[in-house]
Design a protein around this motif. Structure first.
Motif, PDB file in Angstrom:
ATOM      1  N   LEU A  33       0.851  -1.188   0.000  1.00  0.00           N
ATOM      2  CA  LEU A  33       0.000   0.000   0.000  1.00  0.00           C
ATOM      3  C   LEU A  33       0.887   1.238   0.000  1.00  0.00           C
ATOM      4  CD1 LEU A  33      -3.061   0.493   0.026  1.00  0.00           C
ATOM      5  CD2 LEU A  33      -2.884   0.946   2.469  1.00  0.00           C
ATOM      6  N   GLU A  34       0.564   2.185  -0.870  1.00  0.00           N
ATOM      7  CA  GLU A  34       1.357   3.397  -1.031  1.00  0.00           C
ATOM      8  C   GLU A  34       0.582   4.615  -0.559  1.00  0.00           C
ATOM      9  OE1 GLU A  34       4.282   2.502  -4.812  1.00  0.00           O
ATOM     10  OE2 GLU A  34       2.284   3.288  -5.224  1.00  0.00           O
ATOM     11  N   LEU A  35       1.330   5.619  -0.112  1.00  0.00           N
ATOM     12  CA  LEU A  35       0.768   6.926   0.234  1.00  0.00           C
ATOM     13  C   LEU A  35       0.928   7.863  -0.956  1.00  0.00           C
ATOM     14  CD1 LEU A  35       2.287   7.282   3.809  1.00  0.00           C
ATOM     15  CD2 LEU A  35      -0.101   6.785   3.264  1.00  0.00           C
ATOM     16  N   VAL A  36      -0.127   8.596  -1.270  1.00  0.00           N
ATOM     17  CA  VAL A  36      -0.111   9.473  -2.431  1.00  0.00           C
ATOM     18  C   VAL A  36      -0.630  10.849  -2.026  1.00  0.00           C
ATOM     19  CG1 VAL A  36      -0.858   9.808  -4.820  1.00  0.00           C
ATOM     20  CG2 VAL A  36      -0.563   7.485  -3.921  1.00  0.00           C
ATOM     21  N   LEU A  83       2.642   7.719  11.123  1.00  0.00           N
ATOM     22  CA  LEU A  83       2.269   6.505  10.389  1.00  0.00           C
ATOM     23  C   LEU A  83       3.233   5.389  10.762  1.00  0.00           C
ATOM     24  CD1 LEU A  83       1.549   7.975   6.845  1.00  0.00           C
ATOM     25  CD2 LEU A  83      -0.122   7.142   8.475  1.00  0.00           C
ATOM     26  N   GLN A  84       2.705   4.273  11.188  1.00  0.00           N
ATOM     27  CA  GLN A  84       3.518   3.155  11.627  1.00  0.00           C
ATOM     28  C   GLN A  84       3.667   2.124  10.508  1.00  0.00           C
ATOM     29  OE1 GLN A  84       1.593   1.735  15.196  1.00  0.00           O
ATOM     30  NE2 GLN A  84       2.760   3.156  16.484  1.00  0.00           N
ATOM     31  N   GLY A 133       8.349   0.714  13.129  1.00  0.00           N
ATOM     32  CA  GLY A 133       8.914   1.995  12.735  1.00  0.00           C
ATOM     33  C   GLY A 133       7.862   2.967  12.253  1.00  0.00           C
ATOM     34  N   ASN A 134       8.320   4.135  11.827  1.00  0.00           N
ATOM     35  CA  ASN A 134       7.442   5.189  11.325  1.00  0.00           C
ATOM     36  C   ASN A 134       7.781   5.510   9.880  1.00  0.00           C
ATOM     37  OD1 ASN A 134       6.269   5.413  13.906  1.00  0.00           O
ATOM     38  ND2 ASN A 134       7.780   6.951  14.537  1.00  0.00           N
ATOM     39  N   VAL A 135       6.763   5.870   9.128  1.00  0.00           N
ATOM     40  CA  VAL A 135       6.955   6.261   7.738  1.00  0.00           C
ATOM     41  C   VAL A 135       7.472   7.695   7.705  1.00  0.00           C
ATOM     42  CG1 VAL A 135       5.852   6.561   5.497  1.00  0.00           C
ATOM     43  CG2 VAL A 135       5.122   4.714   7.011  1.00  0.00           C
ATOM     44  N   ALA A 136       8.496   7.923   6.916  1.00  0.00           N
ATOM     45  CA  ALA A 136       9.081   9.264   6.803  1.00  0.00           C
ATOM     46  C   ALA A 136       8.238  10.102   5.844  1.00  0.00           C
ATOM     47  CB  ALA A 136      10.521   9.177   6.311  1.00  0.00           C
ATOM     48  N   LEU A 137       7.627  11.153   6.367  1.00  0.00           N
ATOM     49  CA  LEU A 137       6.845  12.089   5.567  1.00  0.00           C
ATOM     50  C   LEU A 137       7.580  13.417   5.484  1.00  0.00           C
ATOM     51  CD1 LEU A 137       3.218  11.443   6.874  1.00  0.00           C
ATOM     52  CD2 LEU A 137       4.225  10.639   4.745  1.00  0.00           C
ATOM     53  N   PRO A 138       7.524  14.081   4.348  1.00  0.00           N
ATOM     54  CA  PRO A 138       8.181  15.395   4.253  1.00  0.00           C
ATOM     55  C   PRO A 138       7.436  16.432   5.091  1.00  0.00           C
ATOM     56  CG  PRO A 138       6.934  14.939   2.264  1.00  0.00           C
ATOM     57  CD  PRO A 138       6.884  13.682   3.072  1.00  0.00           C
ATOM     58  N   PRO A 161       0.028  20.748 -11.645  1.00  0.00           N
ATOM     59  CA  PRO A 161      -1.228  20.031 -11.949  1.00  0.00           C
ATOM     60  C   PRO A 161      -0.957  18.589 -12.371  1.00  0.00           C
ATOM     61  CG  PRO A 161      -1.296  22.235 -12.879  1.00  0.00           C
ATOM     62  CD  PRO A 161       0.091  22.042 -12.353  1.00  0.00           C
ATOM     63  N   GLN A 162      -1.694  17.657 -11.750  1.00  0.00           N
ATOM     64  CA  GLN A 162      -1.581  16.214 -11.988  1.00  0.00           C
ATOM     65  C   GLN A 162      -0.252  15.628 -11.517  1.00  0.00           C
ATOM     66  OE1 GLN A 162      -4.408  14.812 -12.897  1.00  0.00           O
ATOM     67  NE2 GLN A 162      -5.267  16.871 -13.053  1.00  0.00           N
ATOM     68  N   GLN A 163       0.541  16.394 -10.810  1.00  0.00           N
ATOM     69  CA  GLN A 163       1.774  15.856 -10.234  1.00  0.00           C
ATOM     70  C   GLN A 163       1.475  15.273  -8.867  1.00  0.00           C
ATOM     71  OE1 GLN A 163       4.868  18.740  -9.598  1.00  0.00           O
ATOM     72  NE2 GLN A 163       6.473  17.196  -9.283  1.00  0.00           N
ATOM     73  N   GLU A 164       2.253  14.259  -8.480  1.00  0.00           N
ATOM     74  CA  GLU A 164       1.984  13.567  -7.231  1.00  0.00           C
ATOM     75  C   GLU A 164       3.283  13.256  -6.490  1.00  0.00           C
ATOM     76  OE1 GLU A 164       1.806   8.942  -8.800  1.00  0.00           O
ATOM     77  OE2 GLU A 164      -0.065  10.061  -8.544  1.00  0.00           O
ATOM     78  N   TRP A 165       3.154  13.081  -5.183  1.00  0.00           N
ATOM     79  CA  TRP A 165       4.219  12.571  -4.332  1.00  0.00           C
ATOM     80  C   TRP A 165       3.770  11.205  -3.838  1.00  0.00           C
ATOM     81  CZ3 TRP A 165       4.184  10.856   0.670  1.00  0.00           C
ATOM     82  CH2 TRP A 165       5.421  10.670   1.278  1.00  0.00           C
ATOM     83  N   ARG A 166       4.642  10.200  -3.958  1.00  0.00           N
ATOM     84  CA  ARG A 166       4.253   8.824  -3.652  1.00  0.00           C
ATOM     85  C   ARG A 166       5.342   8.164  -2.818  1.00  0.00           C
ATOM     86  NH1 ARG A 166       0.637   5.227  -6.265  1.00  0.00           N
ATOM     87  NH2 ARG A 166       0.176   6.926  -7.723  1.00  0.00           N
ATOM     88  N   ALA A 167       4.929   7.360  -1.835  1.00  0.00           N
ATOM     89  CA  ALA A 167       5.859   6.637  -0.976  1.00  0.00           C
ATOM     90  C   ALA A 167       5.190   5.359  -0.494  1.00  0.00           C
ATOM     91  CB  ALA A 167       6.310   7.486   0.211  1.00  0.00           C
TER      92      ALA A 167
END
Length: 300
Positions: free
Chosen positions: A58-61, A81-82, A93-98, A106-112
């Motif tokens: 599962l990814e974060l977007v 986020l664990q 652990g924890n998910v590293a978020l900026p 527009p229509q650009q995304e950040w994904r992890a």
């Protein structure tokens, strides 16, 4: 009522209709402006999505669905986020978020990557539901009003965030092969081919220059090569047989000559040669008979 009264009522009715029409027109203009502003403003949303190559991940977007860029995107959640441990000895652990994303076009995304579902299901006490808020601003400044002409701040937008890792729990999905699966299959085949080539190379290095211990490649067919080698072996055997016959004939010619020639005895080097006595005639004394005894010489 007189005609003058009716004329006044009609005038007032016309004024009322004009006022209502003006109010409706102003409202429509305002709604059109709001709709135009909404279409022109950025629209940033944070959500979860299964990975395209493997839906167990599962990814974060964070994506901008709007028509204009979004600036200064910040995420605030109720708790970190664990993520499940990478190995048995590790801890949750924890998910590293900026802390801040400067811009999303527009229509650009950040994904992890968030986590792996089968690994996460084996961990107890891990939080799966998170809530928060996403704030960002547009490229235009706030509209100045007559009561605040000095206001020059940008428009700041907010969108709620609610993330739940268990949304896909106990669900089924058809496994679809993609280019990612093809790439993994090719990598596996290349790895096995590389190992096979390394083994072949090691085998070839162990061979010597001997023909019977190496690998030889012939341009002709195996049957032709086998017939050619048999013919060469037959010719070599024939040459060897003829050589032996010639050697035997020469030996037979030499053996009789050696048997007919007298044996020559070697004289020992230490033997002295025999000297014969001289004859009586040469000495001047005549023949001496064996019957005559010689006289003794008188003593002087």
């Amino acid at each position: 009522m007189t005609s003058e009264n009716w004329s006044a009522v009609g005038s007032w009715a016309t004024v009322a209709v004009a006022i209502v029409a003006a109010i409706v027109a102003l409202r429509q203009v305002r709604e059109a402006r709001i709709a135009r502003d909404e279409q022109a403003q950025p629209n940033v949303v944070m959500y979860t999505e299964p990975m395209e190559g493997d839906w167990q991940f599962l990814e974060l977007v964070i994506k901008n669905f709007g028509q204009t860029p979004a600036f200064d995107i910040e995420v605030s959640l109720d708790r970190p986020l664990q993520v499940s441990p990478d190995h048995s000895a590790a801890s949750i652990g924890n998910v590293a978020l900026p802390s801040r994303i400067p811009i999303l076009a527009p229509q650009q995304e950040w994904r992890a990557l968030w986590d792996h579902a089968p690994s996460r299901s084996k961990v107890e006490g891990i939080e799966s539901v998170h809530k928060g808020e996403l704030t960002y601003r547009g490229e235009r400044k706030k509209r100045q009003h007559w009561y605040a002409p000095w206001q020059t701040d940008f428009d700041v937008y907010r969108s709620p965030v609610e993330l739940d890792f268990n949304l896909l729990k106990n669900t089924r999905r058809v496994d679809r092969k993609t280019v990612h699966d093809l790439a993994k299959t090719l990598d596996a085949h290349l790895a096995s081919a590389g190992a096979a080539l390394a083994e072949i190379g090691a085998t070839l290095e162990s061979y010597s220059v001997d023909e019977h211990k190496g690998i030889w490649v012939y341009p002709a067919s195996p049957e032709d090569e086998r017939a050619s080698r048999e013919e060469q072996a037959r010719l070599r055997a024939e040459d060897l047989r003829r050589t032996r016959e010639v050697a035997d004939a020469i030996r037979r010619q030499l053996i009789p000559r050696e048997s007919a020639s007298p044996d020559v005895q070697d004289v020992p080097q230490h033997a002295s040669p025999q000297v014969s006595e001289p004859d009586s005639e040469e000495s001047g004394s005549g023949e001496v008979s064996d019957d005559v005894e010689p006289h003794d010489q008188p003593n002087s």
